[in-house]
Design a protein around this motif. Structure first.
Motif, PDB file in Angstrom:
ATOM      1  N   VAL A 167      42.092  21.106   4.669  1.00 56.09           N
ATOM      2  CA  VAL A 167      41.326  21.526   5.850  1.00 56.09           C
ATOM      3  C   VAL A 167      39.999  20.771   5.875  1.00 56.09           C
ATOM      4  CG1 VAL A 167      42.380  23.814   5.906  1.00 56.09           C
ATOM      5  CG2 VAL A 167      40.244  23.482   4.657  1.00 56.09           C
TER       6      VAL A 167
ATOM      7  N   LYS B  44      41.031  22.229  15.494  1.00 58.34           N
ATOM      8  CA  LYS B  44      41.826  23.448  15.576  1.00 58.34           C
ATOM      9  C   LYS B  44      42.238  23.873  14.172  1.00 58.34           C
ATOM     10  CE  LYS B  44      43.741  22.450  20.167  1.00 58.34           C
ATOM     11  NZ  LYS B  44      44.982  22.230  20.958  1.00 58.34           N
ATOM     12  N   GLY B  45      42.531  25.138  14.025  1.00 61.73           N
ATOM     13  CA  GLY B  45      42.935  25.645  12.724  1.00 61.73           C
ATOM     14  C   GLY B  45      41.730  25.974  11.857  1.00 61.73           C
TER      15      GLY B  45
ATOM     16  N   LYS C 277      34.663  30.065  15.899  1.00 62.03           N
ATOM     17  CA  LYS C 277      35.749  30.613  15.108  1.00 62.03           C
ATOM     18  C   LYS C 277      35.336  31.969  14.521  1.00 62.03           C
ATOM     19  CE  LYS C 277      37.788  26.138  13.901  1.00 62.03           C
ATOM     20  NZ  LYS C 277      39.083  26.329  14.582  1.00 62.03           N
TER      21      LYS C 277
ATOM     22  N   GLY D 263      45.068  31.148   7.639  1.00 56.94           N
ATOM     23  CA  GLY D 263      44.654  30.613   8.929  1.00 56.94           C
ATOM     24  C   GLY D 263      43.239  30.960   9.344  1.00 56.94           C
TER      25      GLY D 263
END
Length: 206
Positions: A162, A70-71, A94, A140
């Motif tokens: 990340v 996620k993210g 995404k 984000g």
């Protein structure tokens, strides 16, 4: 060659068709997170990219190893070309930003969509590009990098905290034939999404 002409006509038609939508997207709900805003922006472009691939008569098979975290993430491809990017933008789960050629920003409507999608102009220099990527990811949004870009993506990943998701595409060369006049042919395209990892310890991340 006919498929190539159809693709050009389809592109122009879709750009004109979504002029109204483009201006509606100028005022997105500020209560939404940046990632949610990008999901709204990318809805039509993702369909458009899938339509472009579909016009060639090609099919895309997705092979994914493990869930994408996620993210935001950094997607890293060995060597991105325009057709590879179309496959990725149309089929990744995404809504990642990406590098676009400077000449693409010269065309009416196209440059407005690119700006809205958070695309980065490719000739800004490495330092400027890294700063822009960091700004986008901190908001984000994920980003697609090519190893050919020459950016130290592992260092960037560590600095931003990340994960990296290696991705590969194959079959593109079978879809595009010719040099000056492209002859688009049906092909079996593959998109492989490998397990995410953090460069500090190289451990795979589910």
């Amino acid at each position: 060659m006919f498929r190539y002409y159809f693709l050009v006509i389809y592109t122009v038609y879709m750009l004109l068709k979504h002029i109204k939508l483009l201006y509606e997207l100028q005022t997105l709900d500020p209560r939404l997170s940046y990632a949610k805003q990008m999901e709204a922006v990318y809805d039509k472009p993702k369909s458009f990219m899938r339509g472009c691939i579909g016009l060639t008569g090609s099919t895309v098979s997705i092979h994914q190893f493990g869930k994408t975290p996620k993210g935001p993430v950094l997607y890293v491809h060995p060597k991105l070309k325009l057709a590879d990017l179309a496959v990725l933008l149309g089929h990744l789960d995404k809504t990642p930003s990406f590098f676009a050629e400077p000449r693409a920003f010269r065309y009416p409507l196209v440059h407005q969509w690119l700006n809205k999608m958070g695309a980065i102009k490719k000739n800004g220099g490495e330092h400027t590009a890294v700063e822009q990527i960091e700004e986008i990811v901190r908001k984000g949004q994920s980003f697609i990098l090519s190893e050919a870009d020459g950016i130290d993506y592992e260092s960037l990943s560590s600095r931003l905290g990340v994960p990296i998701v290696p991705i590969e595409t194959s079959g593109i060369e079978d879809m595009q034939k010719g040099s000056f006049f492209k002859r688009l042919k049906p092909a079996d395209l593959d998109l492989t999404i490998h397990r995410a990892y953090l460069p500090e310890n190289k451990r795979l991340r589910a």
